[in-house]
Design a protein around this motif. Structure first.
Motif, mmCIF file in Angstrom:
data_model
loop_
_atom_site.group_PDB
_atom_site.id
_atom_site.type_symbol
_atom_site.label_atom_id
_atom_site.label_comp_id
_atom_site.label_asym_id
_atom_site.label_seq_id
_atom_site.Cartn_x
_atom_site.Cartn_y
_atom_site.Cartn_z
ATOM 1 N N THR A 42 -6.108 30.506 -57.819
ATOM 2 C CA THR A 42 -5.171 31.108 -58.772
ATOM 3 C C THR A 42 -5.601 32.530 -59.123
ATOM 4 N N GLU A 87 -14.049 33.502 -61.703
ATOM 5 C CA GLU A 87 -13.266 32.538 -62.477
ATOM 6 C C GLU A 87 -13.104 33.063 -63.889
ATOM 7 N N ASN A 97 -9.228 31.615 -60.345
ATOM 8 C CA ASN A 97 -10.263 30.875 -59.624
ATOM 9 C C ASN A 97 -9.971 31.027 -58.135
ATOM 10 N N ARG A 121 -1.499 37.485 -68.304
ATOM 11 C CA ARG A 121 -2.658 37.028 -69.061
ATOM 12 C C ARG A 121 -2.448 37.377 -70.536
ATOM 13 N N ARG A 166 -11.088 31.588 -67.501
ATOM 14 C CA ARG A 166 -10.241 30.554 -68.100
ATOM 15 C C ARG A 166 -10.392 30.581 -69.620
ATOM 16 N N GLN A 222 -9.006 25.164 -70.762
ATOM 17 C CA GLN A 222 -8.475 24.574 -69.535
ATOM 18 C C GLN A 222 -7.387 25.420 -68.873
ATOM 19 N N ASP A 223 -6.999 26.534 -69.489
ATOM 20 C CA ASP A 223 -5.963 27.392 -68.915
ATOM 21 C C ASP A 223 -6.607 28.358 -67.931
ATOM 22 N N ILE A 224 -6.321 28.193 -66.660
ATOM 23 C CA ILE A 224 -6.946 28.995 -65.603
ATOM 24 C C ILE A 224 -6.188 30.313 -65.440
ATOM 25 N N TRP A 225 -6.908 31.420 -65.547
ATOM 26 C CA TRP A 225 -6.343 32.735 -65.253
ATOM 27 C C TRP A 225 -6.730 33.169 -63.844
#
Length: 359
Positions: free
Chosen positions: A68, A55, A65, A75, A57, A60-63
């Motif tokens: 995703t 994971e 997981n 990025r 991030r 709260q911005d997920i790069w």
């Protein structure tokens, strides 16, 4: 915004299992011996290597997981490796413009320095018309860092950017990294196995060993913690933040004030009063006494208290000292410990034989 990461990654018999975070500003050094997984971790954060169990991030911005995975070009990172890999057919100006154009296309780009500011920060004005083959190694790295900054990243990843440079070139580029540190509010994750680099520019350490992050914390605390290998090494040191308080023009000495007292050392007179600096004190350059010497050539003798004593080897001990809330290390013999009757809580005087200004 903090960068958070967590990985459980196996490749070619190597197992990387690491989790941590990079603060919103300042330089976090990912430090450890060659082969411990530092560069692999950086590649995973950048998305250059894929991990099925990971994971990444930015708050709260997920790069990345379980659902995703953003590819590297999606990025908002700046990434610089040991050799900056400039475009050989473009001059310096156009290499920098490439980064600037990428920022203009990105919806994730952060606020950051403009083109002219980056050129000024990195001292690139005289190099703009040159091609990469006309640059020294240090100059190429400055351009590579400038190009990465002009992408307007939300985090800058530097993978041993000075490792391919000789000692002279390293000393030439470090002031530019310090300037970026002072003037840009940008989180930087800096991979290195060089204690000199880390002591000079890092604010925080992630200490890595065999694919694991052993410990994380502020630089001074990590360097002086008796449970960590840095304090027990032959090159153990204390790094302190200090301020230029005055100059003794008769003897060409400078007084430095830090949280635990004052120190004198020979430094360039052009350093202005009030200017912040970093100083290094090697543990082997600290001896201890029960009373302050009045007939010694040692200029820096400070009252302290023993906080802990640990064995280093059959001959030597690690003595952790408290200078009014500031930690200091000393490596002395077991015989000296016994002769002075030292124990936790003992009042002593730290005799500091040498102080280095990290410039």
């Amino acid at each position: 915004m903090r960068l958070h990461f967590r990985f459980d990654h196996r490749r070619d018999g190597f197992h990387l299992q690491a989790a941590g975070e990079v603060p919103t500003a300042g330089i976090t050094a990912l430090f450890g011996p060659s082969g411990c997984g530092k560069s692999t971790l950086l590649r995973l954060i950048a998305g250059l290597e894929r991990c099925n169990n990971g994971e990444v991030r930015m708050e709260q911005d997920i790069w990345q997981n379980e659902q995703t995975f953003l590819p590297p070009h999606h990025r908002p990172i700046g990434y610089v490796i040991q050799e900056g890999q400039l475009f050989p057919h473009l001059n310096v100006r156009d290499n920098l413009r490439y980064g600037w154009k990428r920022a203009g296309r990105s919806t994730e780009a952060a606020a950051g320095p403009d083109f002219d500011t980056v050129i000024a920060l990195l001292g690139l004005t005289e190099l703009l018309a040159r091609r990469p083959e006309q640059l020294s190694g240090g100059q190429r790295q400055r351009v590579a860092i400038g190009r990465a900054l002009l992408t307007r990243p939300r985090v800058l990843l530097l993978d041993e950017p000075l490792a391919a440079l000789d000692r002279e070139a390293k000393h030439a580029i470090l002031p530019y990294l310090e300037r970026l540190h002072r003037e840009l509010a940008l989180p930087v994750l800096y991979v290195s196995h060089d204690t000199d680099e880390v002591a000079r520019i890092a604010d925080r350490l992630l200490l890595m060993e065999a694919g694991r992050i052993q410990a994380a914390g502020e630089l001074t605390g990590m360097l002086t913690h008796p449970d960590l290998p840095l304090a027990r090494s032959e090159q153990a040191e204390t790094v302190l933040e200090a301020t230029i308080s005055s100059h003794d023009t008769d003897y060409h000495l400078t007084r430095l004030r830090f949280a635990g007292g004052e120190l004198s050392l020979a430094t360039p007179a052009e350093l202005a009063t009030g200017e912040p600096v970093r100083i290094r004190i090697l543990a082997r350059d600290v001896s201890l006494a029960l009373s302050p010497a009045t007939d010694s050539s040692i200029l820096n003798i400070l009252p302290a208290r023993v906080s802990e004593i640990r064995p280093l080897n059959p001959a030597q001990a690690l003595v952790c000292l408290d200078l009014g809330g500031t930690p200091l290390l000393a490596h002395i013999t077991h015989r000296s410990v016994d002769a002075l009757g030292l124990a936790p809580g003992s009042p002593v005087y730290a005799q500091i034989k040498s102080v280095a200004l990290l410039v």
